[in-house]
Scaffold this active site. Structure first.
Site, short mmCIF file in Angstrom:
data_model
loop_
_atom_site.label_atom_id
_atom_site.label_comp_id
_atom_site.label_asym_id
_atom_site.label_seq_id
_atom_site.Cartn_x
_atom_site.Cartn_y
_atom_site.Cartn_z
N CYS A 337 -53.29 40.44 28.94
CA CYS A 337 -53.66 40.33 27.52
C CYS A 337 -55.03 40.90 27.16
O CYS A 337 -55.15 41.54 26.11
CB CYS A 337 -53.52 38.89 27.02
SG CYS A 337 -53.92 37.60 28.18
N GLN A 384 -45.39 40.91 35.31
CA GLN A 384 -44.97 40.15 34.13
C GLN A 384 -44.33 41.09 33.11
O GLN A 384 -44.80 42.21 32.92
CB GLN A 384 -46.19 39.48 33.49
CG GLN A 384 -46.80 38.38 34.33
CD GLN A 384 -48.01 37.77 33.64
OE1 GLN A 384 -48.91 38.48 33.21
NE2 GLN A 384 -48.04 36.45 33.55
N ASP A 386 -44.70 41.41 30.09
CA ASP A 386 -45.66 40.94 29.11
C ASP A 386 -45.56 41.72 27.81
O ASP A 386 -45.36 42.93 27.82
CB ASP A 386 -47.08 41.13 29.67
CG ASP A 386 -47.87 39.84 29.67
OD1 ASP A 386 -47.45 38.91 28.97
OD2 ASP A 386 -48.90 39.78 30.35
N HIS A 388 -47.56 41.61 23.69
CA HIS A 388 -48.48 40.95 22.78
C HIS A 388 -48.28 41.51 21.39
O HIS A 388 -48.27 42.73 21.20
CB HIS A 388 -49.92 41.13 23.27
CG HIS A 388 -50.15 40.50 24.60
ND1 HIS A 388 -50.02 41.20 25.78
CD2 HIS A 388 -50.41 39.21 24.94
CE1 HIS A 388 -50.22 40.38 26.79
NE2 HIS A 388 -50.46 39.17 26.32
#
Length: 646
Positions: A337, A384, A386, A388
């Site tokens: 992140c 991950q 991931d 955002h």
């Protein structure tokens, strides 16, 4: 008189000093026979604890998770007593309940314990249990507690007590045994009818590898012998499904001491499996408006100081990477992140351009102690899925619900049908665990609760389980053996945008902070594949299988026809291979069954003559002779049933 509020909202009056057992008896004799633990005003209490004020009471039986925890914690006391009697001079440390059973960490001194000693310890434990000894709590002063354990020479308990405040220390007694304990026990030892010790391992005192190594003994107990028998059968099934065993048999991954502990190596079949999972999610993400980004495996220490990760995770990170330049430090990235915040920060944004959805299969690194590593479920390097999302506050509700839809699509396509959602909120008693303003936390928590309600999710609220930067919605999935796993997470974050000074220009021409959503439907690719392996016992959904079919020629005379079948299937994008080994057809079938290949296609004289294949399904047997086109249709229809369009 005191007023006791029960979980259904009803209120009953009792004389002061009534106990939870008295309350149970007032409801029904059946409940009183089965109640084994209780909670009063948010605190675990015994069934015989006097209640002196108005309050809320919850009664627990063996069927409640909290009841099981009290049952198993109480059994850890029985084991501790048995160990003291069988091995004089041992030093007890801590003995908590865990998800399935309990353990006790013990300094054995000159003694040693192995699995061959378990039957004797179990026999002693059952002998103690049959005595039906009451568990009795009593308050002691700090001086009394220290004196008790100093006389025993138990420096571990002394250390625990020295960190406690006077007036908060309690002992639990049963039979001839006493232990430092906060409470939460069953009424008496006699309720424990079946005991099984499961394993013995080493464990560092307080999890610190610089402190003494202790012996940790794991066990489980039940109120009925039948329950233990069922559990042991489940355990045997779990061993068969162990992802480490299946991963080796199916040639998916391996580990190497030379490469390093907790760093999996993906073999060709495993790498292809990962790629199919990645492509499956990338395809859905593209439709949902995500853009792929790539960030490096390292970052300057200052990046993680800014994000707050260094303060929270610095101790669990690998040692800093120093460059030839003075005072320049990099870290292996523990999170994606902060990198994505800097990608967003690369240029100014207008409210008209939001939301921005950045996705990355990013590999992160965390230093896990060697004793805590476990196959793919606990590793030091993991990838991950991931993403955002940076959005305006007005867009938050819609974006959050869209992410819920994506997570549910992933679960549905992979056969995870049984799950609950967990809304993880901050712990108001421990504000130091978190970063950010109260008002931001309230907005974030309310956004998650609102979305969970609107999507009709079956959810529970867990206080104290939030991430340090924001609340989250976790998905707790039950596998085929009824075990619960946390898979998939969505988090709302008002804090990182502030720490990284992220902004966008609003319709008022002023700068505003975006809201950030963190999400990962798989979580860790490694852990997800491990859980999927155990859930399916290696029988993945057909669209995901490394090989969907294997062609078995009855003899070498039909190898050319087998190759022709293979080419036709590959033209239809069906993953297949040919077994041309000089083995009997029975041996080839058995080997294909062991490898869990979904379909076995047998070809011989008649099949070659008719241009057909004899089809056998893994675990089911023969399903008939059909044409190659019919088989392609069969495969595609099965895939379309499980792999829905997003």
């Amino acid at each position: 008189m005191i007023k006791i509020t029960l979980p259904d909202g009803s209120v009953k009056e009792f004389e002061k000093n009534a106990t939870p057992m008295d309350v149970a008896k007032s409801i029904s004799e059946g409940l009183a026979r089965n109640v084994i633990s209780a909670n009063f005003n948010g605190t675990k209490v015994e069934t015989v604890t006097p209640l002196t004020t108005d309050g809320s009471l919850t009664l627990y039986t063996w069927n409640d998770d909290e009841g099981k925890q009290a049952f198993w914690h109480s059994t850890s006391h029985i084991m501790a007593q048995a160990l003291e009697e069988l091995y004089p001079g041992v030093k007890l440390t801590i003995g908590p309940s865990i998800d399935n059973g309990f353990y006790y960490d013990v300094d054995l001194g000159e003694h040693s314990i192995s699995e061959k000693d378990f039957s004797a310890i179990e026999a002693k434990m059952l002998e103690i249990a049959r005595g039906k000894h009451d568990y009795k709590m009593r308050a002691v002063t700090k001086a009394e507690a220290l004196d008790f354990y100093k006389k025993q020479g138990n420096e571990f308990k002394v250390e625990l007590i020295e960190n406690l405040e006077d007036g908060t220390i309690t002992f639990c007694d049963h039979d001839t045994f006493t232990d430092l304990c906060r409470g939460g026990h069953i009424p008496n030892t006699g309720i424990v009818k079946a005991i099984k010790l499961l394993s013995v391992a080493g464990a560092y005192w307080r999890g610190d590898e610089n402190k003494p190594q202790l012996t940790r003994i794991y066990g489980i107990s039940f109120p009925k012998q039948k329950d233990l028998k069922e559990y042991l059968e489940l355990l045997e099934e779990a061993k068969k499904r162990d992802h480490r065993k299946l991963g080796k048999e199916l040639e998916l991954f391996t580990f190497s001491q030379k490469v390093g502990q907790g760093l999996p190596l993906w073999l060709p079949k495993g790498a292809a499996l990962r790629e199919r999972l990645e492509n499956f999610l990338k395809k859905a993400q593209k439709k949902a408006g995500y853009e792929q980004v790539v960030s490096p495996h390292i970052g300057q220490k200052e990046l993680y100081v800014t994000s707050g990760h260094y303060a929270k995770y610095g101790e669990d990170s690998f040692q800093p990477i120093h460059t030839p330049k003075m005072d320049e430090e990099f870290l292996l990235k523990p999170m994606n992140c902060p990198h994505h915040c800097e990608i967003y920060n690369a240029r100014p944004w207008s409210y008209k351009e939001l939301p921005k959805r950045y996705a990355e299969f990013g590999t992160v690194y965390r230093y896990e102690q060697s004793g805590e590593l476990h196959g793919l479920t606990r590793v030091r390097g993991f990838t991950q899925d991931d993403a955002h999302i940076f959005c305006t506050p007005d867009q938050l509700d819609e974006e959050f619900k869209n992410v819920i839809d994506l997570v549910l699509y992933v679960f549905g396509s992979l056969g995870f049908e049984n799950f609950t959602a967990q809304v993880s909120l901050r712990d108001p008693e421990n504000p130091d665990k978190y970063i950010g303003k109260d008002e931001n936390w309230e907005k974030a928590e309310n956004a998650i609760l609102s979305a969970a309600k609107e999507k009709g999710l079956n959810y529970v609220i867990e206080t104290g389980e939030a991430a340090f930067y924001g609340p989250k919605l976790d998905f707790m999935v039950k596998d085929a053996l009824g075990r619960s796993w946390q898979l998939g997470t969505i988090q709302v974050d008002y804090n990182l945008p502030e720490r990284f000074d992220l902004n966008y220009k609003g319709s008022d021409d002023k700068l505003h902070r975006p809201v950030m959503i963190h999400r990962a439907p798989f979580g860790s690719m490694e852990r997800f594949i491990a859980i999927l392996l155990e859930h399916t016992a290696g029988n993945f959904p057909l669209w995901l299988m490394p090989e969907q079919a294997i062609i078995l020629s009855i003899s070498e005379k039909y190898e050319k026809y087998a190759e022709k079948v293979l080419n036709l299937l590959e033209n239809d994008e069906i993953r297949a291979l040919v077994d041309n080994r000089n083995e009997t057809i029975g041996k080839k079938i058995r080997d294909a069954e062991m490898k869990k290949i979904p379909y076995m296609l047998i070809v011989g004289e008649q099949e070659e003559k008719d241009g057909t294949i004899s089809v056998r399904k893994h675990g089911e047997g023969d399903i008939g002779t059909i044409s190659i086109n019919e088989f392609s249709d069969l495969i595609n229809s099965e895939i379309n049933r499980t792999l829905k369009k997003f």
